[in-house]
Design an enzyme around this catalytic site. Structure first.
Site, PDB file in Angstrom:
ATOM      1  N   ILE A 501       0.775  -1.210  -0.268  1.00 25.96           N
ATOM      2  CA  ILE A 501       0.101  -0.074   0.025  1.00 25.96           C
ATOM      3  C   ILE A 501       0.696   1.168   0.174  1.00 25.96           C
ATOM      4  O   ILE A 501       0.285   2.459  -0.063  1.00 25.96           O
ATOM      5  CB  ILE A 501      -0.846  -0.023   1.198  1.00 25.96           C
ATOM      6  CG1 ILE A 501      -0.138  -0.198   2.585  1.00 25.96           C
ATOM      7  CG2 ILE A 501      -2.080  -0.894   1.039  1.00 25.96           C
ATOM      8  CD1 ILE A 501      -0.998   0.059   3.684  1.00 25.96           C
ATOM      9  N   GLY A 502       2.345   1.249  -0.049  1.00 28.38           N
ATOM     10  CA  GLY A 502       3.217   2.085   0.152  1.00 28.38           C
ATOM     11  C   GLY A 502       4.602   1.768  -0.152  1.00 28.38           C
ATOM     12  O   GLY A 502       4.910   0.817   0.365  1.00 28.38           O
ATOM     13  N   GLY A 504       8.057   3.577   1.075  1.00 27.50           N
ATOM     14  CA  GLY A 504       8.712   4.681   1.818  1.00 27.50           C
ATOM     15  C   GLY A 504      10.354   4.546   1.736  1.00 27.50           C
ATOM     16  O   GLY A 504      10.743   3.615   1.114  1.00 27.50           O
ATOM     17  N   GLY A 505      10.832   5.569   2.305  1.00 28.68           N
ATOM     18  CA  GLY A 505      12.412   5.743   2.286  1.00 28.68           C
ATOM     19  C   GLY A 505      12.966   4.545   3.244  1.00 28.68           C
ATOM     20  O   GLY A 505      13.856   3.837   2.718  1.00 28.68           O
ATOM     21  N   GLY A 507      11.410   1.506   3.391  1.00 28.70           N
ATOM     22  CA  GLY A 507      11.093   0.260   2.792  1.00 28.70           C
ATOM     23  C   GLY A 507       9.614   0.186   2.219  1.00 28.70           C
ATOM     24  O   GLY A 507       8.794   1.111   2.326  1.00 28.70           O
ATOM     25  N   LYS A 508       9.048  -1.198   2.065  1.00 28.05           N
ATOM     26  CA  LYS A 508       7.485  -1.192   1.480  1.00 28.05           C
ATOM     27  C   LYS A 508       6.497  -1.307   2.756  1.00 28.05           C
ATOM     28  O   LYS A 508       7.074  -1.788   3.611  1.00 28.05           O
ATOM     29  CB  LYS A 508       7.380  -2.532   0.369  1.00 28.05           C
ATOM     30  CG  LYS A 508       8.182  -2.347  -0.835  1.00 28.05           C
ATOM     31  CD  LYS A 508       8.033  -3.467  -1.406  1.00 28.05           C
ATOM     32  CE  LYS A 508       8.463  -3.209  -2.926  1.00 28.05           C
ATOM     33  NZ  LYS A 508       8.981  -4.446  -3.658  1.00 28.05           N
ATOM     34  N   LYS A 523       5.444  -2.625   7.771  1.00 27.52           N
ATOM     35  CA  LYS A 523       6.265  -1.743   7.163  1.00 27.52           C
ATOM     36  C   LYS A 523       7.778  -2.774   7.359  1.00 27.52           C
ATOM     37  O   LYS A 523       8.163  -2.931   8.282  1.00 27.52           O
ATOM     38  CB  LYS A 523       6.459  -0.468   7.896  1.00 27.52           C
ATOM     39  CG  LYS A 523       7.563   0.564   7.092  1.00 27.52           C
ATOM     40  CD  LYS A 523       7.136   1.812   7.626  1.00 27.52           C
ATOM     41  CE  LYS A 523       7.991   2.496   8.529  1.00 27.52           C
ATOM     42  NZ  LYS A 523       7.625   3.846   8.593  1.00 27.52           N
ATOM     43  N   ASP A 619       9.733  15.055  10.564  1.00 29.46           N
ATOM     44  CA  ASP A 619       9.317  14.891   9.413  1.00 29.46           C
ATOM     45  C   ASP A 619       7.879  15.153   9.384  1.00 29.46           C
ATOM     46  O   ASP A 619       7.116  14.129   8.951  1.00 29.46           O
ATOM     47  CB  ASP A 619       9.692  13.346   8.951  1.00 29.46           C
ATOM     48  CG  ASP A 619       9.574  13.449   7.482  1.00 29.46           C
ATOM     49  OD1 ASP A 619       9.597  14.390   6.835  1.00 29.46           O
ATOM     50  OD2 ASP A 619      10.000  12.226   6.947  1.00 29.46           O
TER      51      ASP A 619
END
Ligand code: NAG
Ligand code: NAG
Ligand code: NAG
Ligand code: NAG
Ligand code: NAG
Ligand code: NAG
Ligand code: NAG
Ligand code: NAG
Ligand code: NAG
Length: 839
Positions: A501-502, A504-505, A507-508, A523, A619
């Site tokens: 579903i996404g 990011g920096g 990982g998946k 994650k 962040d």
């Protein structure tokens, strides 16, 4: 004859002069250099003994900084022992009392609480946290009865700030507050330590008085104590009342220079005691014991007060003193400790080991080794809670973390479970190093001489096997965070690519479902990255410490087989960003957007103020604000979070981290991290919510690329409405838009000091929501409408805020260098970042 008469006369005169001198001393007591006494909510000064508690008017409110407050009073809430209880102040937002300190050193902080019901505020259900700059005093505190809390902290700066932070959806209250100097002699740096040795460092400790007992004597009100302490009688703490006997002989107390003074304890303490009720039986042999409630996981400073007012001469009384089953003093002969003066006050300090029982037993018993008559005495006892390694005095915040001895750089938020985890991470790091080195050596053809620990999959020494056998496993598993790899595989259909579903920096991210049907987001980190490892660790630390309905909760993690997997609660509606643009999802209403911003602000506010030291998210962006099935916002992604600057003065981060377009220009310039960097980023999010466009869009004409720059240009012109999301056009009330835009603008101030706190932002957003929703005033019982009525006269607009930060302003503005730097444009920031960091 004459001569002796004369001599006698002079002697009497001398005694007279001396006693007058002493009387004066004892009457006057201690003259505190700092003394702030405020009777909150009261319209008149309140005299209590020889002290005056100031009325809560303009004189008192110069110490106060509050977004919005309510003065409450009740004619029925009286308590003979305390005249402050009829009035209170109610704080619905984070409130600070700041007291100038003229003489650094230890100060009492006494807080008086006596809940009553005022309008819609039921103080018995108020829930809040109280902290100073350095210590958490009360965490998620509630009370349904009258209580006085007493603390003493060593103030090492020119002011002391006491902050009241309401829990979400609640408020705080206070009936009276006292900040008063403590004489240096009261707390020394060292004490005996249980089970053995010496404890040093008491001067730096924050202490909370949990018990202060006058053995065998009356309760002593603060009016009869030179330092305004209250003492209670010991009767109710005695385990076996039949074994104890009261003795009173106040006249015998003989304060001697160099011994305990009247500031240590008044003569009503030293002149009364509890002794063994031996009933004239010379073979009596039993202990007299008292039982006191304590909180698990804290150390306590226990002070014993002794004064031998029962013996007729020196060296008659020998006894033992115990805490629990440990002997503190074997055969104590007070004569030897009081310069061979009978009935001279003496005290003994002892620091306990971390409490592992909710009760602390104190006992005295006879020592008849040298043939003395069996007796034992105790005149007074004080039990003071010491702050824990997380600088907290509040049981709730540390129950999980008790026993922690971690020395990590983020010590404030690191608990024992984390200590275990750090060890684990160290091992993982070691593996990775080994692996790298092995590869390098392999390339050089040297593998044969290098015997590595196996690092391959299930058969190797995995973290899992290590920890399921070790004694530490109980700590880790009791937190319920570790999840076996097979369970994660099952939950994600073996990391099915179509379940991603996404990305990011780190990982998946996969969607998944645990065995019990709980929906989760999984994650999976890239195990090769050192950076990822640090973030993995930070994220677990943060999320296992910070639990809040507006922070995404961690369900577990998995570190088997070199994996770095984090499992979170599933957020049905994905990121805030996806609802703003680029995904085709239906547009959110203004009210929904405001509620989301408020939710996220609450989460961040909690991070900034939930502990003694602010935690900085680093962040903040719309992609890190997630929405659940009800569109409730939760802040996510703590991989970069850091404890605030005061924690680690030396911390100047070497690599600026964060995301383009959201990055605080001041942080970029000075590389110094404060929570005001999060405020800046949050300001950008507010604009993104309003304008529904990416924060950096390189496809647009140059002046439009950076949302913050562009929107502020329009805001300065007073025409921000020209660039808002077309779907919102005509649907936002102008006052609501104005408040919202002002809030965003303030967040984006160049200098952190000029930016509001997250608490202020939160309050202003709530106000913007009320302005949007405002219907005719006074026509309903709806409490939110009453709120508006209540609040509007004290609306915290930013001009007030400006006044309160003006001193800090001056600091920030000194030096032309800063001015120059402030003109570094966001596009330059952007281009430099592109090169350094691709998050
Ligand atoms: C309260 O006492 C202070 C100082 O003792 C004094 O300055 C002030 O005028 C008094 N206020 C009232 C309302 O009596
Ligand atoms: C306060 O703390 C400082 C530093 O730890 C110490 O030097 C000072 O003596 C302390 N003062 C008191 C009164 O405890
Ligand atoms: C106030 O709250 C307390 C605790 O939540 C509750 O027991 C009490 O009934 C409430 N009083 C009123 C008047 O609502
Ligand atoms: C009065 O206040 C004291 C604490 O300051 C408390 O111990 C006592 O129970 C209170 N009495 C009543 C009747 O509330
Ligand atoms: C406390 O002081 C008051 C007067 O200030 C006095 O009447 C009372 O007896 C004292 N109490 C004790 C226990 O000494
Ligand atoms: C000792 O004093 C306390 C309080 O003054 C009283 O309640 C208790 O009954 C006394 N005990 C004896 C044995 O007299
Ligand atoms: C008194 O208490 C200590 C500590 O618990 C114990 O070791 C000792 O035997 C007790 N003495 C008597 C006479 O019960
Ligand atoms: C705690 O102390 C009490 C009283 O001394 C004792 O009865 C109890 O067993 C202790 N509990 C634990 C867990 O040690
Ligand atoms: C209490 O806080 C101080 C920091 O002011 C710290 O040095 C000390 O170790 C803490 N005390 C304990 C018992 O952890």
């Amino acid at each position: 004859m004459h001569m002796t008469m004369l001599g006698k006369g002079i002697r009497i005169l001398l005694v007279g002069v001396i006693s007058v001198f002493f009387l004066q001393c004892s009457c006057k007591g201690y003259n505190a250099p700092d003394s702030y006494l405020l009777d909150c909510g009261s319209s008149t000064n309140t005299t209590f003994g020889d002290r005056v508690f100031l009325a809560d008017n303009s004189e008192a409110s110069k110490f106060l900084s509050t977004p919005q407050d309510v003065l409450a009073s009740s004619s029925s809430n009286s308590n003979g022992s305390s005249p402050f209880y009829k009035t209170a102040r109610i704080f619905t937002g984070t409130t600070k009392y700041t007291f100038p300190i003229t003489q650094k050193g230890r100060h009492w902080i006494r807080l008086y609480f006596s809940p009553f019901v005022y309008n819609s505020y039921n103080m018995s259900s108020a829930k809040f946290t109280v902290s100073t700059e350095s210590f958490v005093l009360l965490n998620s505190f509630t009370t349904t009865s009258s209580v006085t809390k007493e603390y003493s902290v060593n103030v090492t700066s020119d002011s002391l700030t006491v902050t009241f932070s309401p829990s979400s959806n609640s408020f705080a209250f206070l009936n009276a507050i006292e900040v008063v100097s403590v004489p240096d002699e009261l707390i020394q740096d060292d004490a005996a330590l249980l089970p053995s040795g010496n404890y040093q460092g008491l001067l730096a400790q924050a202490l909370e008085t949990v018990h202060r007992v006058n053995m065998g004597g009356p309760a002593i009100s603060s009016l009869n104590d030179s330092l305004w302490r209250s003492w209670v009688n010991d009767w109710n703490f005695l385990i076996n009342k039949g074994l104890a006997k009261n003795v009173t002989n106040i006249g015998a107390v003989n304060y001697v220079p160099g011994g305990a003074s009247q500031n240590i304890a008044p003569n009503i303490v030293y002149g009364t005691l509890t002794e063994m009720n031996s009933a004239d039986n010379p073979s009596s042999n039993f202990n007299v014991s008292w039982l006191f409630d304590v909180d698990l996981g804290f150390r306590y400073l226990v002070r014993f007060h002794f004064c031998d007012i029962v013996s007729n001469s020196l060296n008659q009384l020998y006894f033992n003193v115990y805490i629990g089953t440990s002997i503190i003093v074997d055969s104590l002969d007070l004569s030897t400790r009081t310069f061979n003066t009978l009935a001279a006050p003496y005290y003994l300090d002892l620091v306990t080991d971390l409490a592992d029982n909710t009760t602390l037993r104190v006992s005295i018993g006879p020592n008849t080794e040298n043939g003395a008559y069996p007796n034992a005495i105790l005149n007074g006892l004080e039990i003071m809670k010491m702050n824990n390694t997380m600088r907290s005095l509040s049981g709730d915040s540390s129950s999980v973390l008790s026993g922690s001895n971690s020395n990590s750089h983020v010590g404030v938020i690191v608990g024992s479970s984390i200590g275990v985890f750090l060890a684990m991470v160290f091992i993982v790091a070691l593996f990775i190093c080994c692996q790298k080195r092995r590869r390098r050596l392999a390339r050089q053809g040297l593998t044969k001489t290098w015997i590595p620990i196996s690092i391959n999959g299930g058969t190797s020494l995995t973290m899992g096997s290590k920890f399921s056998n070790g004694t530490t496993a109980t700590i880790a598993s009791s937190l319920g965070y570790r999840i076996p790899f097979v369970a994660v595989q099952e939950a994600t259909n073996n990391f099915n690519e179509s379940w991603v579903i996404g990305i990011g920096g780190f990982g998946k991210v996969y969607r998944g479902e645990l065995g019990d049907g709980t929906k989760v987001a999984v994650k999976r980190g890239n195990p090769k990255s050192q950076q990822g490892l640090a973030e993995f660790q930070t994220e677990i630390e943060m999320l296992s410490q910070f639990r809040h309905r507006h922070l995404v909760s961690l369900i577990g993690y998995c570190d088997e087989r070199n994996e770095m997997i984090l499992i979170y609660e599933y957020m049905e509606n994905g990121t805030l960003k996806s609802h703003l643009y680029g995904s085709g999802l239906p547009s959110l209403s203004w009210k929904q957007r405001l509620e989301i911003c408020i939710g996220a602000a609450r989460g961040l506010h909690y991070l900034h103020t939930g502990y003694a030291k602010a935690v900085i998210h680093r962040d903040v962006k719309s992609a890190n604000i997630l929405l659940n099935e009800n569109l409730m916002a939760k802040v996510a992604d703590f991989g970069l979070s850091k404890a605030g600057p005061e924690l680690d003065q030396t911390h100047v981060s070497t690599a600026v981290k964060g995301s383009f377009g959201y990055l605080d220009p001041e942080y970029f310039r000075r590389q110094q991290l404060t929570e005001k960097s999060d405020i800046y980023s949050f300001g950008v999010v507010l604009l993104e919510v309003l304008c529904a466009r990416p924060v950096i869009d390189p496809t647009l004409p140059r002046e439009m690329v950076n949302l913050a720059e562009w929107a502020m240009k329009w805001q300065k012109k007073g025409q921000l409405e020209k660039i808002i999301d077309q779907d919102l056009a005509g649907k936002i009330r102008p006052e609501s838009l104005r408040k919202f835009a002002e809030t965003a603008e303030k967040c984006l101030e160049d200098f952190g000091v000029n930016r509001p706190s997250m608490g202020d932002v939160l309050w202003n957003l709530e106000y913007a929501l009320q302005l949007q929703e405002a219907v005719l005033l006074g026509d309903s019982e709806d409490s939110s409408m009453n709120m508006i009525g209540d609040l509007s006269p004290q609306v915290n607009n930013f001009s007030n805020l400006d006044a309160s930060v003006s001193a800090a302003d001056i600091h920030a503005k000194e030096g032309p260098a800063n001015d120059d730097a402030s003109r570094v444009s966001m596009s330059r920031v952007f281009s430099q970042l592109v090169n350094s960091e691709g998050r």
